[in-house]
Write an enzyme that holds these catalytic residues in place. Structure first.
Site, mmCIF file in Angstrom:
data_model
loop_
_atom_site.group_PDB
_atom_site.id
_atom_site.type_symbol
_atom_site.label_atom_id
_atom_site.label_comp_id
_atom_site.label_asym_id
_atom_site.label_seq_id
_atom_site.Cartn_x
_atom_site.Cartn_y
_atom_site.Cartn_z
ATOM 1 N N LYS A 45 -28.659 37.353 52.958
ATOM 2 C CA LYS A 45 -29.592 36.283 52.557
ATOM 3 C C LYS A 45 -30.983 36.540 53.147
ATOM 4 O O LYS A 45 -32.012 36.422 52.470
ATOM 5 C CB LYS A 45 -29.025 34.940 53.048
ATOM 6 C CG LYS A 45 -29.895 33.736 52.872
ATOM 7 C CD LYS A 45 -30.330 32.994 54.107
ATOM 8 C CE LYS A 45 -29.615 33.067 55.381
ATOM 9 N NZ LYS A 45 -30.266 32.565 56.551
ATOM 10 N N THR A 64 -32.588 29.696 59.117
ATOM 11 C CA THR A 64 -33.483 30.719 58.554
ATOM 12 C C THR A 64 -33.524 30.537 57.049
ATOM 13 O O THR A 64 -32.531 30.819 56.363
ATOM 14 C CB THR A 64 -32.957 32.135 58.882
ATOM 15 O OG1 THR A 64 -32.764 32.243 60.289
ATOM 16 C CG2 THR A 64 -33.951 33.193 58.420
ATOM 17 N N LYS A 104 -40.012 34.998 61.755
ATOM 18 C CA LYS A 104 -38.563 35.238 61.693
ATOM 19 C C LYS A 104 -38.229 36.298 60.628
ATOM 20 O O LYS A 104 -37.389 37.167 60.841
ATOM 21 C CB LYS A 104 -37.850 33.902 61.402
ATOM 22 C CG LYS A 104 -36.350 33.999 61.239
ATOM 23 C CD LYS A 104 -35.627 34.339 62.513
ATOM 24 C CE LYS A 104 -34.140 34.531 62.253
ATOM 25 N NZ LYS A 104 -33.440 35.063 63.414
HETATM 26 N N1 LIG Z 1 -25.414 33.518 63.513
HETATM 27 C C1 LIG Z 1 -26.561 34.048 63.908
HETATM 28 O O1 LIG Z 1 -26.575 35.050 64.641
HETATM 29 C C2 LIG Z 1 -27.868 33.431 63.541
HETATM 30 C C3 LIG Z 1 -28.988 33.749 64.318
HETATM 31 C C4 LIG Z 1 -30.224 33.187 63.999
HETATM 32 C C5 LIG Z 1 -30.330 32.369 62.901
HETATM 33 N N2 LIG Z 1 -29.231 32.105 62.143
HETATM 34 C C6 LIG Z 1 -29.400 31.211 61.009
HETATM 35 O O2 LIG Z 1 -28.903 29.930 61.367
HETATM 36 C C7 LIG Z 1 -28.364 29.282 60.208
HETATM 37 C C8 LIG Z 1 -26.907 28.878 60.487
HETATM 38 O O3 LIG Z 1 -26.180 30.070 60.728
HETATM 39 P P1 LIG Z 1 -24.707 30.117 61.337
HETATM 40 O O4 LIG Z 1 -24.549 31.480 61.882
HETATM 41 O O5 LIG Z 1 -24.463 28.918 62.180
HETATM 42 O O6 LIG Z 1 -23.868 30.030 59.984
HETATM 43 P P2 LIG Z 1 -22.444 29.365 59.666
HETATM 44 O O7 LIG Z 1 -21.551 29.385 60.842
HETATM 45 O O8 LIG Z 1 -21.989 30.021 58.408
HETATM 46 O O9 LIG Z 1 -22.827 27.846 59.375
HETATM 47 C C9 LIG Z 1 -23.472 27.478 58.193
HETATM 48 C C10 LIG Z 1 -23.539 25.986 58.134
HETATM 49 O O10 LIG Z 1 -24.170 25.593 56.907
HETATM 50 C C11 LIG Z 1 -23.310 24.642 56.268
HETATM 51 N N3 LIG Z 1 -23.543 24.693 54.811
HETATM 52 C C12 LIG Z 1 -23.529 25.771 54.012
HETATM 53 N N4 LIG Z 1 -23.833 25.410 52.741
HETATM 54 C C13 LIG Z 1 -24.015 24.079 52.758
HETATM 55 C C14 LIG Z 1 -24.344 23.131 51.759
HETATM 56 N N5 LIG Z 1 -24.575 23.496 50.499
HETATM 57 N N6 LIG Z 1 -24.467 21.834 52.122
HETATM 58 C C15 LIG Z 1 -24.256 21.457 53.407
HETATM 59 N N7 LIG Z 1 -23.932 22.299 54.404
HETATM 60 C C16 LIG Z 1 -23.829 23.606 54.076
HETATM 61 C C17 LIG Z 1 -21.915 25.041 56.675
HETATM 62 O O11 LIG Z 1 -21.014 23.993 56.432
HETATM 63 P P3 LIG Z 1 -19.428 24.298 56.319
HETATM 64 O O12 LIG Z 1 -18.946 24.394 57.735
HETATM 65 O O13 LIG Z 1 -18.896 23.140 55.572
HETATM 66 O O14 LIG Z 1 -19.290 25.599 55.579
HETATM 67 C C18 LIG Z 1 -22.170 25.309 58.154
HETATM 68 O O15 LIG Z 1 -22.309 24.105 58.882
HETATM 69 C C19 LIG Z 1 -28.534 30.264 59.046
HETATM 70 O O16 LIG Z 1 -29.726 29.986 58.372
HETATM 71 C C20 LIG Z 1 -28.633 31.608 59.753
HETATM 72 O O17 LIG Z 1 -29.311 32.577 58.989
HETATM 73 C C21 LIG Z 1 -28.004 32.597 62.444
#
Ligand SMILES: NC(=O)c1ccc[n+]([C@@H]2O[C@H](COP(=O)([O-])OP(=O)(O)OC[C@H]3O[C@@H](n4cnc5c(N)ncnc54)[C@H](OP(=O)(O)O)[C@@H]3O)[C@@H](O)[C@H]2O)c1
Length: 280
Positions: free
Chosen positions: A231, A88, A163
């Site tokens: 965010k 997102t 979204k």
């Molecule tokens: N969780 C939900 O319910 C959900 C639902 C729909 C959409 N989303 C969206 O999906 C996306 C991922 O969410 P998530 O829940 O999986 O989050 P998460 O568990 O915090 O994972 C974030 C990922 O981004 C990586 N990352 C962060 N900053 C970075 C950088 N500067 N360079 C390279 N990698 C970086 C992290 O790497 P590290 O492991 O090294 O930190 C990790 O792999 C987000 O945009 C979120 O808004 C989430």
């Protein structure tokens, strides 16, 4: 098909597993490499290694800056692959990534998802896809493996716009729930009685039961981390402001979430926003 998943956090890891379970060859890269070590999946030491030979490259990263940095590096090593950007990242960053993809001659599909950790594990996400007609067949097997349904919404960018609309509703719902439960606590109303009373009726969203339980228990294992929810509030506010729209309630939601993040709850589930309302 060979699919590269860049970003194996809460969402990316189960998505990679489901792609593997659907029979695709999967390579994964993550900034913290230990998270890319998943059964049956090639853990790549670099972005270039992960995307080499891929038919589809999926980005599932925290925010727009991360996607721009990682996709920028991936473009140089992609050879005929489609980029399916599923994080997102809002309107402006999606436009920037689309522009860089165009310059690199990489077909770009904007495909954020609806659904959180559990639907991701169950392969039951809803994919909000948008992009050129002629690559839909190439990304469809990927979306089928991670999601229960794919909505094709038009030109690239339409998915990210929907979204933001959905998350504007979701974040307001969560903050409203948090404040109702916090108020119940202070008024001597059993918060469970509040949830039971609305349950099953027109104002009793199933989501209120789900997140309400976390708030009552005071236990917030991250499904959708609070810092990512903040965010998204900021992304929606930025898109609104650019169009002269005043989203006063969402601005207040963002302020509350910011307060809870500053108090150290950013990596907990967004239900932890209730900390912003409770007396210190
Ligand atoms: N969780 C939900 O319910 C959900 C639902 C729909 C959409 N989303 C969206 O999906 C996306 C991922 O969410 P998530 O829940 O999986 O989050 P998460 O568990 O915090 O994972 C974030 C990922 O981004 C990586 N990352 C962060 N900053 C970075 C950088 N500067 N360079 C390279 N990698 C970086 C992290 O790497 P590290 O492991 O090294 O930190 C990790 O792999 C987000 O945009 C979120 O808004 C989430």
């Amino acid at each position: 098909m060979r699919v590269a998943v860049l970003g194996t956090g809460i969402m990316g890891a189960p998505m990679a597993r489901n792609l593997r379970a659907a029979g695709h060859e999967v390579s994964a890269w993550n900034r913290s490499p230990e998270k890319a070590a998943l059964d049956g999946i090639d853990a790549a030491g670099s972005i270039a290694e992960a995307v080499s030979g891929a038919d589809v490259v999926v980005t599932m990263l925290a925010d727009g800056d991360a996607v721009e940095a990682v996709a920028g590096e991936a473009f140089a090593a992609m050879d005929g692959a489609v980029l399916a950007q599923m994080s997102t990242i809002g309107v402006a960053a999606t436009e920037r990534v689309a522009e860089r993809a165009r310059a690199a001659d990489v077909p770009f599909v904007d495909a954020p998802v609806l659904g959180t950790k559990q639907p991701a594990e169950q392969g039951a996400l809803i994919v909000l896809a948008s992009g050129p007609d002629d690559v839909r067949d190439r990304v469809a097997p990927v979306f089928d493996a991670v999601g229960a349904k794919t909505l094709w919404l038009g030109d690239a960018g339409a998915g990210s716009r929907l979204k933001l609309v959905i998350n504007t509703w979701l974040l307001s719902l969560t903050e409203g729930l948090a404040e109702a439960i916090a108020l119940a606590g202070e008024l001597g109303v059993d918060p469970q009685t509040f949830l039971d009373t609305i349950d099953g009726g027109p104002i009793g969203a199933p989501y209120a039961q789900l997140k309400g339980k976390l708030m009552i228990d005071g236990d917030f294992p991250p499904s959708f981390p609070l810092d990512l929810a903040l965010k998204d509030a900021r992304l929606a506010l930025a898109a609104a402001e650019e169009r002269g729209l005043r989203l006063g309630a969402l601005a207040a939601v963002a302020e509350q979430m910011e307060r809870a993040v500053e108090a150290g709850h950013g990596s907990e589930d967004m239900a932890a926003t209730i900390h912003a309302s409770r007396p210190a």
